[in-house]
Write a protein that holds these residues in place. Sequence first.
Motif, short mmCIF file in Angstrom:
data_model
loop_
_atom_site.label_atom_id
_atom_site.label_comp_id
_atom_site.label_asym_id
_atom_site.label_seq_id
_atom_site.Cartn_x
_atom_site.Cartn_y
_atom_site.Cartn_z
N MET A 1 0.84 -1.18 0.00
CA MET A 1 0.00 0.00 0.00
C MET A 1 0.88 1.24 0.00
N LYS A 2 0.38 2.26 -0.67
CA LYS A 2 1.06 3.54 -0.67
C LYS A 2 0.03 4.65 -0.64
N GLU A 3 0.47 5.83 -0.20
CA GLU A 3 -0.40 6.99 -0.13
C GLU A 3 0.06 8.01 -1.17
N ILE A 4 -0.88 8.50 -1.95
CA ILE A 4 -0.59 9.49 -2.98
C ILE A 4 -1.34 10.77 -2.62
N ILE A 5 -0.62 11.88 -2.60
CA ILE A 5 -1.24 13.18 -2.32
C ILE A 5 -1.19 13.99 -3.60
N ILE A 6 -2.36 14.46 -4.03
CA ILE A 6 -2.46 15.23 -5.26
C ILE A 6 -3.11 16.57 -4.94
N LYS A 7 -2.51 17.63 -5.41
CA LYS A 7 -3.06 18.98 -5.25
C LYS A 7 -3.85 19.31 -6.52
N ILE A 8 -5.09 19.77 -6.34
CA ILE A 8 -5.90 20.10 -7.51
C ILE A 8 -6.56 21.47 -7.35
N LYS A 9 -6.88 22.08 -8.49
CA LYS A 9 -7.61 23.35 -8.51
C LYS A 9 -9.03 23.08 -8.96
N GLY A 10 -9.95 23.83 -8.38
CA GLY A 10 -11.33 23.77 -8.84
C GLY A 10 -12.33 23.21 -7.85
N MET A 11 -11.89 22.58 -6.77
CA MET A 11 -12.84 22.10 -5.77
C MET A 11 -13.29 23.30 -4.93
N MET A 12 -14.58 23.58 -4.96
CA MET A 12 -15.09 24.76 -4.26
C MET A 12 -15.99 24.44 -3.07
N CYS A 13 -16.45 23.17 -2.97
CA CYS A 13 -17.42 22.85 -1.93
C CYS A 13 -17.42 21.35 -1.63
N GLY A 14 -18.26 20.96 -0.71
CA GLY A 14 -18.39 19.56 -0.36
C GLY A 14 -18.88 18.71 -1.52
N GLY A 15 -19.70 19.29 -2.37
CA GLY A 15 -20.17 18.56 -3.54
C GLY A 15 -19.02 18.22 -4.49
N CYS A 16 -18.10 19.17 -4.63
CA CYS A 16 -16.91 18.93 -5.45
C CYS A 16 -16.07 17.80 -4.84
N GLU A 17 -15.91 17.84 -3.53
CA GLU A 17 -15.16 16.79 -2.83
C GLU A 17 -15.77 15.43 -3.14
N ASN A 18 -17.09 15.33 -3.03
CA ASN A 18 -17.77 14.05 -3.28
C ASN A 18 -17.60 13.60 -4.72
N ARG A 19 -17.67 14.52 -5.65
CA ARG A 19 -17.50 14.17 -7.07
C ARG A 19 -16.11 13.58 -7.31
N VAL A 20 -15.09 14.23 -6.74
CA VAL A 20 -13.73 13.74 -6.90
C VAL A 20 -13.57 12.38 -6.23
N LYS A 21 -14.04 12.26 -4.98
CA LYS A 21 -13.90 10.99 -4.26
C LYS A 21 -14.61 9.85 -4.98
N ASN A 22 -15.82 10.08 -5.44
CA ASN A 22 -16.58 9.03 -6.10
C ASN A 22 -15.94 8.59 -7.40
N SER A 23 -15.33 9.50 -8.12
CA SER A 23 -14.67 9.15 -9.37
C SER A 23 -13.40 8.33 -9.12
N ILE A 24 -12.65 8.71 -8.10
CA ILE A 24 -11.38 8.02 -7.82
C ILE A 24 -11.63 6.65 -7.20
N LYS A 25 -12.63 6.54 -6.34
CA LYS A 25 -12.83 5.26 -5.65
C LYS A 25 -13.23 4.13 -6.60
N ASP A 26 -13.66 4.48 -7.80
CA ASP A 26 -14.02 3.46 -8.78
C ASP A 26 -12.81 2.85 -9.48
N ILE A 27 -11.62 3.41 -9.27
CA ILE A 27 -10.40 2.88 -9.88
C ILE A 27 -10.02 1.60 -9.14
#
Length: 69
Positions: A1-27
């Motif tokens: 296991m490893k931890e990856i930290i990625i800095k991104i632009k464009g997340m403005m709210c909790g809804g954005c957080e959920n969109r990002v999380k839901n997209s990544i968790k499907d990988i």
Amino acid sequence: MKEIIIKIKGMMCGGCENRVKNSIKDIEGVEKVTADHTTGEVVVTVKDNVSQNIIEGVIEDIGYEVVKY
């Protein structure tokens, strides 16, 4: 296991957080995802065979910009 930290632009709210999380968790191989719109950081815990490039591609595909260091 490893931890990856990625800095991104464009997340403005909790809804954005959920969109990002839901997209990544499907990988395949992703174990855990956290996103914080206040810091612009996404922290992903993955199996060793998961590439950061794959995760960054998914983030960009949904409309956010990955900040390159």
